[in-house]
Scaffold this active site. Structure first.
Site, PDB file in Angstrom:
ATOM      1  N   PRO A 185      24.295  16.772 -85.494  1.00  0.00           N
ATOM      2  CA  PRO A 185      25.395  16.965 -86.449  1.00  0.00           C
ATOM      3  C   PRO A 185      24.977  16.435 -87.808  1.00  0.00           C
ATOM      4  O   PRO A 185      24.529  15.293 -87.926  1.00  0.00           O
ATOM      5  CB  PRO A 185      26.539  16.134 -85.844  1.00  0.00           C
ATOM      6  CG  PRO A 185      25.856  15.112 -84.994  1.00  0.00           C
ATOM      7  CD  PRO A 185      24.626  15.775 -84.464  1.00  0.00           C
ATOM      8  N   CYS A 186      25.088  17.273 -88.821  1.00  0.00           N
ATOM      9  CA  CYS A 186      24.576  16.898 -90.141  1.00  0.00           C
ATOM     10  C   CYS A 186      25.680  16.919 -91.184  1.00  0.00           C
ATOM     11  O   CYS A 186      26.542  17.791 -91.176  1.00  0.00           O
ATOM     12  CB  CYS A 186      23.470  17.851 -90.584  1.00  0.00           C
ATOM     13  SG  CYS A 186      22.054  17.850 -89.470  1.00  0.00           S
ATOM     14  N   GLN A 187      25.605  15.976 -92.106  1.00  0.00           N
ATOM     15  CA  GLN A 187      26.501  15.989 -93.242  1.00  0.00           C
ATOM     16  C   GLN A 187      26.174  17.180 -94.131  1.00  0.00           C
ATOM     17  O   GLN A 187      25.164  17.841 -93.960  1.00  0.00           O
ATOM     18  CB  GLN A 187      26.400  14.686 -94.033  1.00  0.00           C
ATOM     19  CG  GLN A 187      25.020  14.412 -94.607  1.00  0.00           C
ATOM     20  CD  GLN A 187      24.181  13.566 -93.691  1.00  0.00           C
ATOM     21  OE1 GLN A 187      23.945  13.927 -92.552  1.00  0.00           O
ATOM     22  NE2 GLN A 187      23.715  12.440 -94.187  1.00  0.00           N
TER      23      GLN A 187
END
Length: 515
Positions: free
Chosen positions: A81-83
């Protein structure tokens, strides 16, 4: 235990460890190809779905696990999960991207053969990075807790302000207007009342506190910075830790904004002895009835590549099998002439097929699951605006691919195309089909829409896994493999019994742990 009928004997029986595995998009695709996959996933809802689907799972934060715990895994996959990264401007997204790239470069310098660092030195570099991120995450949690407290106090002040305005005999319309101005409390000076003045002063002070806390949180960054580095560290650990064997292959995917990260990953992997490739993939070009773009990193172990940066002979692109969708009508592909209105020429074997529409995908799924709703010609009206205008909702008709399936898919309106009359919204089964999950996939747990929206489209995963793990197949063999795997995916059946979810520390008897 497999739950896909007529499971094939794949060219090589790779065992896959899938980080941030979600509800199982990549894992169910791997099974359709005949591979064994074990996922690590923290979300309870996604784990409930995986349990019902019979997918092998360890539940928990990926950061609590290590590559060394699974010495028999031969392939690493995942979608951390990436910003929101940005490549322009000077906002938080740009700073987050710069920070991640700096950490990757530090790890690259630590593992590059030219620097000749041993495992102890490499691990020390990682420990310093991890500790810095851990301390910042702890501080961010404290700031977030303080921010929630201030927000609660501000809400109480707002209620007190409203109550005082009512006591002063202000009309409901004027009160509503006044409350809208609370972002600039000084604009309410028109009401001369000492109690109101004190409330406004307190409210303004709380606003200032919130602004400072928001700035502090932005400076501390996002906890997902550490998560996006995890797959890289797992590859490094398996490549450099004494007694470990490198992964045979690596496949990672995320939103397009992460492509810059994958490109830097690829340089590190090349130094570790991998042939690498990155590709921005359009899902509808691989038979997914949905327009969605994914940034994919692919790597295959090749010791001859060690010490080089990205090589000219990097992994080839995954070949598209379908046309890309062009809003406003079918457009000829680059280099192709406009098709004749009555052209009956037989399509060449390597010519891409037309993209798959929502109608076609749902009709095919209904043949397997007759309980699926029968719909007239319909239009999907997105929950999102377009072009920066919230009111301009995106629209897609039934005879074209769906717009990107997100975690808000259950909020999309579905209306009859001719009359505009509201129809039932997509069921989880239908939304899953548009993401190319089997129609009988047992969606379970909380926030199913979010599970579906976050998942890797299994049909896309089929193409990527086949391409990376079976590079020596001929074009005809690859086409047959994909066709058979896609059929197995569509006809997937729920297992008779769920598969128990493992927790951290339950290593005994697992094929990847060797215990």
């Amino acid at each position: 235990m497999s739950h896909i009928e007529n499971e094939p004997c794949s060219p090589a029986r790779f065992r896959i460890i899938d980080l941030f595995a979600g509800p199982g998009g990549l894992d169910v695709a791997a099974k359709a190809l005949g591979y064994e996959a074990t996922g690590i996933e923290w979300d309870a809802g996604a784990c409930a779905t995986r349990r019902a689907a019979g997918l092998d799972t360890f539940q928990g934060d990926v950061r609590r696990y290590r590559a060394a715990f699974f010495p028999h895994a031969q392939v690493l996959t995942g979608g951390p999960p990436c910003q929101t990264f940005t490549v322009a401007g000077h906002g938080a997204g740009r700073r987050a991207l710069d920070e991640v790239l700096q950490y990757i470069e530090r790890l690259h310098q630590a593992v590059h053969p030219a620097n000749a660092q041993d495992w102890t030195q490499i691990f020390r570099t990682w420990r310093k990075i991890s500790e810095k991120l851990r301390l910042r995450e702890l501080e961010a949690k404290e700031v977030k807790a303080e921010k929630r407290t201030v927000e609660e106090l501000r809400a109480l002040k707002r209620k007190a302000l409203k109550s005082r305005l009512e006591q002063l005999g202000i009309s409901a319309v004027d009160i509503k207007s006044a409350l809208k101005k609370l972002k600039s409390p000084q604009s309410l000076d028109e009401f001369s009342d000492d109690e109101l003045t004190n409330l406004l002063r307190d409210y303004g002070s709380l606003n200032d506190q919130l602004d400072k806390l928001k700035d502090r949180l932005e400076d501390l960054g996002d906890e997902r910075t550490g998560l996006v580095l995890q797959p890289l560290w797992w590859v490094i650990e398996r490549s450099k830790r004494p007694g470990s064997k490198p992964y045979e292959a690596v496949v990672l995917e995320q939103v397009p904004a992460v492509m810059r990260v994958w490109e830097e990953y690829a340089k590190v992997l090349a130094s570790l002895g991998y042939r690498t490739g990155t590709q921005l993939m359009h899902t509808e070009a691989f038979g997914v009835p949905q327009t969605r773009r994914r940034a994919v990193l692919m790597a295959r172990l090749d010791p001859a590549a060690a010490g080089n940066a990205l090589r000219p002979d990097c992994l080839p692109k995954v070949k598209e099998t379908h046309e890309r969708y062009q809003p406003g009508g079918r457009q000829p592909r680059a280099g192709q002439a406009d098709p004749l209105p009555f052209d009956t020429k037989k399509k060449a074997d390597d010519e891409p097929e037309t993209w798959v529409s929502m109608e076609k995908a749902l009709k095919k799924a209904r043949a397997i699951q007759p309980a699926l709703p029968r719909r007239p010609a319909f239009t999907v009206i997105s929950n999102y605006g377009t072009g920066g205008v919230p009111e301009a909702r995106g629209r897609r008709d039934h005879d074209v691919p769906s717009a990107t399936i997100t975690g808000k898919v259950s909020r999309n309106r579905v209306v009859e195309k001719d009359t505009g009359e509201d129809l039932d919204r997509f069921t989880p089964a239908e939304a899953g089909v548009l993401q190319t999950f089997p129609v009988k996939y047992p969606w379970s747990g909380n926030d199913v829409s979010q599970q579906i929206g976050n998942a890797v489209p299994p049909r896309l995963a089929l193409h990527v896994l086949r391409h990376v793990l079976e590079p020596d197949l001929s074009q005809a063999e690859a086409k047959t493999r994909l066709k058979e795997a896609a059929a197995r995916l569509e006809s997937w059946k729920k297992p008779e019994r769920p598969l128990q979810i493992r927790q951290h520390g339950w290593w005994e008897g697992h094929p990847l742990t060797g215990k």
